[in-house]
Design a protein around this motif. Structure first.
Motif, PDB file in Angstrom:
ATOM      1  N   ARG A 165       1.063  -1.374   0.215  1.00 40.84           N
ATOM      2  CA  ARG A 165       0.000  -0.222   0.237  1.00 40.84           C
ATOM      3  C   ARG A 165       1.232   0.843  -0.266  1.00 40.84           C
ATOM      4  N   THR A 166       1.842   1.159   1.045  1.00 43.83           N
ATOM      5  CA  THR A 166       3.109   2.464   0.402  1.00 43.83           C
ATOM      6  C   THR A 166       3.531   2.488  -0.791  1.00 43.83           C
ATOM      7  N   LEU A 167       3.868   1.547  -1.573  1.00 40.97           N
ATOM      8  CA  LEU A 167       4.319   1.360  -2.583  1.00 40.97           C
ATOM      9  C   LEU A 167       3.192   1.947  -3.751  1.00 40.97           C
ATOM     10  N   SER A 168       2.089   1.512  -3.704  1.00 42.61           N
ATOM     11  CA  SER A 168       0.710   1.543  -4.095  1.00 42.61           C
ATOM     12  C   SER A 168       1.001   3.641  -4.211  1.00 42.61           C
ATOM     13  N   LEU A 169       0.637   3.709  -3.015  1.00 42.52           N
ATOM     14  CA  LEU A 169       0.641   5.960  -2.923  1.00 42.52           C
ATOM     15  C   LEU A 169       1.607   6.428  -3.303  1.00 42.52           C
ATOM     16  N   PHE A 170       3.081   5.641  -3.943  1.00 40.97           N
ATOM     17  CA  PHE A 170       4.030   6.218  -4.324  1.00 40.97           C
ATOM     18  C   PHE A 170       3.862   6.514  -5.776  1.00 40.97           C
ATOM     19  N   ILE A 171       2.957   5.321  -6.095  1.00 39.97           N
ATOM     20  CA  ILE A 171       3.198   5.174  -7.695  1.00 39.97           C
ATOM     21  C   ILE A 171       1.703   6.166  -8.290  1.00 39.97           C
ATOM     22  N   GLY A 172       0.863   6.144  -7.576  1.00 39.52           N
ATOM     23  CA  GLY A 172      -0.286   7.408  -7.606  1.00 39.52           C
ATOM     24  C   GLY A 172      -0.190   8.688  -7.441  1.00 39.52           C
ATOM     25  N   ALA A 173       0.840   9.017  -6.774  1.00 41.46           N
ATOM     26  CA  ALA A 173       0.995  10.158  -6.162  1.00 41.46           C
ATOM     27  C   ALA A 173       3.058  10.661  -6.083  1.00 41.46           C
ATOM     28  N   MET A 174       3.707  10.634  -7.376  1.00 37.59           N
ATOM     29  CA  MET A 174       4.700  10.354  -7.520  1.00 37.59           C
ATOM     30  C   MET A 174       5.372  11.764  -6.771  1.00 37.59           C
ATOM     31  N   LEU A 222       5.719  -9.692  -5.295  1.00 37.46           N
ATOM     32  CA  LEU A 222       5.009  -9.866  -4.135  1.00 37.46           C
ATOM     33  C   LEU A 222       4.190  -8.872  -3.743  1.00 37.46           C
ATOM     34  N   PHE A 223       4.516  -7.363  -4.646  1.00 41.37           N
ATOM     35  CA  PHE A 223       3.681  -6.018  -4.572  1.00 41.37           C
ATOM     36  C   PHE A 223       2.434  -6.937  -5.646  1.00 41.37           C
ATOM     37  N   GLY A 224       2.384  -7.614  -6.720  1.00 36.07           N
ATOM     38  CA  GLY A 224       1.513  -7.935  -7.153  1.00 36.07           C
ATOM     39  C   GLY A 224       0.778  -8.219  -7.283  1.00 36.07           C
ATOM     40  N   GLY A 225       0.460  -9.577  -5.985  1.00 34.99           N
ATOM     41  CA  GLY A 225       0.025 -10.562  -5.287  1.00 34.99           C
ATOM     42  C   GLY A 225      -0.840 -10.464  -4.282  1.00 34.99           C
ATOM     43  N   LEU A 226      -0.999  -9.290  -3.916  1.00 39.09           N
ATOM     44  CA  LEU A 226      -1.447  -8.644  -2.701  1.00 39.09           C
ATOM     45  C   LEU A 226      -2.839  -7.935  -2.503  1.00 39.09           C
ATOM     46  N   GLU A 227      -2.374  -6.584  -2.977  1.00 40.25           N
ATOM     47  CA  GLU A 227      -3.553  -5.648  -2.987  1.00 40.25           C
ATOM     48  C   GLU A 227      -4.413  -6.189  -4.382  1.00 40.25           C
ATOM     49  N   THR A 228      -4.641  -6.450  -5.217  1.00 37.55           N
ATOM     50  CA  THR A 228      -5.306  -6.874  -5.806  1.00 37.55           C
ATOM     51  C   THR A 228      -6.341  -8.268  -5.923  1.00 37.55           C
ATOM     52  N   THR A 229      -5.071  -8.907  -4.989  1.00 33.41           N
ATOM     53  CA  THR A 229      -5.518 -10.470  -5.004  1.00 33.41           C
ATOM     54  C   THR A 229      -6.843 -10.187  -3.654  1.00 33.41           C
ATOM     55  N   ALA A 230      -6.525  -9.356  -2.824  1.00 33.37           N
ATOM     56  CA  ALA A 230      -7.145  -9.227  -1.495  1.00 33.37           C
ATOM     57  C   ALA A 230      -8.345  -8.041  -2.612  1.00 33.37           C
ATOM     58  N   SER A 231      -8.347  -7.327  -3.071  1.00 34.25           N
ATOM     59  CA  SER A 231      -9.814  -6.727  -3.710  1.00 34.25           C
ATOM     60  C   SER A 231     -10.435  -7.441  -4.759  1.00 34.25           C
ATOM     61  N   LEU A 232      -9.961  -8.018  -5.257  1.00 32.09           N
ATOM     62  CA  LEU A 232     -10.741  -9.742  -5.614  1.00 32.09           C
ATOM     63  C   LEU A 232     -11.341 -10.912  -4.945  1.00 32.09           C
ATOM     64  N   LEU A 233     -10.951 -10.666  -4.128  1.00 29.01           N
ATOM     65  CA  LEU A 233     -11.412 -11.715  -2.986  1.00 29.01           C
ATOM     66  C   LEU A 233     -12.572 -11.504  -1.876  1.00 29.01           C
ATOM     67  N   GLY A 234     -12.069  -9.597  -2.016  1.00 32.38           N
ATOM     68  CA  GLY A 234     -13.464  -8.996  -0.750  1.00 32.38           C
ATOM     69  C   GLY A 234     -14.887  -8.829  -2.004  1.00 32.38           C
ATOM     70  N   SER A 235     -14.668  -8.265  -3.305  1.00 29.85           N
ATOM     71  CA  SER A 235     -15.166  -8.124  -3.900  1.00 29.85           C
ATOM     72  C   SER A 235     -15.708  -9.908  -4.579  1.00 29.85           C
ATOM     73  N   THR A 236     -15.585 -10.850  -4.090  1.00 27.93           N
ATOM     74  CA  THR A 236     -15.980 -11.893  -4.567  1.00 27.93           C
ATOM     75  C   THR A 236     -16.840 -12.215  -3.740  1.00 27.93           C
ATOM     76  N   VAL A 237     -16.733 -12.667  -2.353  1.00 25.40           N
ATOM     77  CA  VAL A 237     -17.552 -12.979  -1.902  1.00 25.40           C
ATOM     78  C   VAL A 237     -18.436 -11.574  -1.364  1.00 25.40           C
ATOM     79  N   LEU A 238     -19.016 -10.434  -2.279  1.00 21.36           N
ATOM     80  CA  LEU A 238     -19.811  -8.984  -1.463  1.00 21.36           C
ATOM     81  C   LEU A 238     -20.891  -9.560  -3.051  1.00 21.36           C
ATOM     82  N   THR A 239     -20.194  -9.694  -3.967  1.00 21.83           N
ATOM     83  CA  THR A 239     -21.337 -10.596  -5.377  1.00 21.83           C
ATOM     84  C   THR A 239     -22.333 -11.629  -4.407  1.00 21.83           C
ATOM     85  N   ALA A 240     -21.269 -12.442  -4.579  1.00 19.90           N
ATOM     86  CA  ALA A 240     -20.945 -13.754  -4.050  1.00 19.90           C
ATOM     87  C   ALA A 240     -22.988 -13.670  -2.612  1.00 19.90           C
ATOM     88  N   LEU A 241     -22.495 -13.372  -1.835  1.00 23.35           N
ATOM     89  CA  LEU A 241     -23.483 -12.727  -0.744  1.00 23.35           C
ATOM     90  C   LEU A 241     -24.450 -11.811  -1.019  1.00 23.35           C
TER      91      LEU A 241
END
Length: 407
Positions: A165-174, A222-241
Motif C-alpha cells: 500500500r505504501t508503494l501504491s501511494l507513491f506510484i499514484g502520487a510521485m 510480491l507487490f502484484g499478488g497482494l492488493e489486487t488479489t485482496a480486492s478480488l477476494l473481497g469483491s467476490t464475497v460481496l457479489t456472492a452474498l
C-alpha cells in the motif's frame, strides 16, 4: 489543448493500430494530461503493439518528480525501473520467463491444499472477531499468507500489505515527498527481507546488478499478488452474498458456479481498471496524432465486446478451468453485470499478460468454496461495503457480514 506532433513524425517500425468501424477513437483528457483508450478492441491492439512502451514509471518520474526529488530518491526510482513489467521485448520476456516457469500451472495447482489450509485459518480469524469484517482477516490474510508462502517469507500479512500500500501511494502520487520517503523505507525493508527468500534460489545473484534485478523482480511479484488479489477476494464475497441465487448455487456446489462467479466479478468489479503505456515515437494512431513520450491510459473495462481477437493467452485458466467467456453468462446462472464479452482484458493482453492470474483465480475459488461450506447462512450486514480511496486499484477497506449459524 491536445498536443500536436511534429510535421514529420518518425516512421513506425510496424503498421500502427487502425480505427475500424464502430471503434471509439482515443481521446485527450485535460485533467489527466494523457490520451485515454477506452474501446477494448483498440486497447487490445495497444497492449500488443511495439509503438507503445511499458516504461510508464520512467516517464512519470520525469513528469511528476522534480530534479531534486529524483536525485534524492534515485535508489527508489532505480528499484522500480527494474520491475520487468516496465520493460519491453526482448528484455521483458527474458526476465519474465523464469518467473513464469516457477509459477507454472502445475505449481499453482500444487498450492491448492496449502491455500485451503490458509483459507480455513483466516475464516477462523473472521469468526473470532466482532464485527465480522471480511477484509483484514480474510482477503488481506489469504493474499498475504499465500504470497509469503510462494516467495518464502516468514512475515505476517499486515507487514506485506503495508509495504504494497505504501508503494501504491507513491506510484499514484510521485510528486509527494512524504510518499517517496515512505516508499524508500519500504524498498529497504523489502530488499532486506527478500535477501534470504526461498523464491530467489536459482535466480542470478552473482553481481550487484544481478542481485538488484532479482530482488526487484520478486518485490514486484510480491507487490502484484497482494492488493489486487485482496480486492478480488473481497469483491467476490460481496457479489456472492449480495445475490441469494448465486450464493445458493455456490452452496449447492453447482458445477462451474464458483469459477463462473469469479470470472464475472473480474468483469463487473475488476481490481485494476487501467494500464499505462507511453508513445514510443511520433505516430499516427487510430485517427489522432501522438508525440513521443505521450502517456496513454488503456482501459481494461471497455464496453464493446472483444469479438475480433485472434488469440487470448488465457482464454481458459490452466488451473481452475475458468473461461473468460463465463462473463457472458452460462447455464450455472452466473452472469456479470454488463456481461456479453467473449473475452476480457482484466489481466492484460499479449506479452504482459499477468503471470499471477491463475493463482488469483484459484484463491478466489477456494475462498468461495470454504466460506460456503463453513458458513452457508452467511449474509451481508447493513452498509456492508466500505470502499477505499485507492489511487492504483479498486478495493474494499471493509466488508461487514453476518455469520448466521457460524461454526
Amino acid at each position: 489543448m491536445v498536443p500536436t506532433a511534429p510535421t514529420a513524425p518518425t516512421a513506425a517500425p510496424v503498421p500502427p493500430p487502425s480505427l475500424a468501424d464502430g471503434v471509439r477513437a482515443p481521446e485527450w483528457d485535460e485533467g489527466l494530461d494523457c490520451w485515454v483508450v477506452a474501446d477494448p478492441r483498440l486497447a487490445q491492439q495497444v497492449l500488443n503493439h511495439p509503438g507503445f512502451a511499458s516504461g510508464t514509471f520512467e516517464r512519470s518520474f520525469q513528469l511528476y518528480m522534480t530534479d531534486a526529488a529524483r536525485a534524492e530518491y534515485r535508489e527508489l526510482t532505480e528499484f522500480l525501473r527494474l520491475w520487468f513489467v516496465q520493460a519491453d521485448a526482448p528484455e521483458h520476456m527474458a526476465l519474465r520467463r523464469p518467473v513464469q516457469r516457477m509459477l507454472s500451472a502445475s505449481y499453482v495447482r500444487s498450492l491448492a491444499p496449502r491455500i485451503e489450509e490458509i483459507t480455513d485459518e483466516c475464516l477462523d480469524d473472521l469468526a473470532a472477531g466482532r464485527p465480522y469484517d471480511v477484509m483484514p482477516p480474510v482477503a488481506d490474510g489469504i493474499s498475504g499468507k499465500v504470497m509469503a508462502h510462494v516467495v518464502g517469507l516468514d512475515l505476517p500479512p499486515v507487514v506485506l500489505h503495508r509495504w504494497s500500500r505504501t508503494l501504491s501511494l507513491f506510484i499514484g502520487a510521485m510528486y509527494r515527498r512524504d510518499h517517496a520517503l515512505a516508499a524508500h523505507q519500504v524498498m529497504v525493508e523489502m530488499s532486506e527481507a527478500l535477501a534470504g527468500a526461498r523464491a530467489l534460489e536459482g535466480f542470478p545473484v552473482d553481481t550487484e546488478e544481478d542481485r538488484a534485478r532479482t530482488t526487484a523482480t520478486w518485490a514486484m511479484c510480491l507487490f502484484g499478488g497482494l492488493e489486487t488479489t485482496a480486492s478480488l477476494l473481497g469483491s467476490t464475497v460481496l457479489t456472492a452474498l449480495g445475490d441469494r441465487a448465486l450464493w445458493d448455487a455456490v452452496c449447492r456446489e453447482v458445477p462451474g458456479a464458483v469459477e463462473d462467479l469469479v470470472e464475472s466479478v473480474l468483469v463487473s468489479r475488476p481490481p485494476l481498471r487501467h494500464l499505462g503505456r507511453v508513445a514510443a515515437y511520433d505516430q499516427e494512431f487510430a485517427g489522432v496524432r501522438l508525440s513521443e513520450g505521450d502517456l496513454v491510459l488503456v482501459s481494461l473495462t471497455g464496453e464493446n465486446p472483444l469479438n475480433d481477437a485472434e488469440e487470448a493467452p488465457a482464454a481458459v485458466c490452466p488451473v481452475t478451468g475458468a473461461s473468460a467467456a463465463a462473463a457472458a453468462g452460462t447455464d450455472t446462472g452466473v452472469k456479470a453485470a454488463g456481461g456479453g464479452s467473449e473475452r476480457h482484458l482484466i489481466f492484460g493482453h499479449g506479452p504482459h499478460y499477468c503471470v499471477g492470474a491463475p493463482l488469483a483465480r484459484l484463491e478466489a475459488a477456494i475462498l468461495l468454496r470454504r466460506l460456503a461450506r463453513r458458513f452457508p447462512h452467511a449474509r451481508l450486514a447493513e452498509e456492508a461495503a466500505v470502499w477505499g480511496p485507492n489511487l492504483s486499484y479498486v478495493g474494499l477497506d471493509h466488508l461487514y457480514v453476518e455469520l448466521a449459524g457460524d461454526a
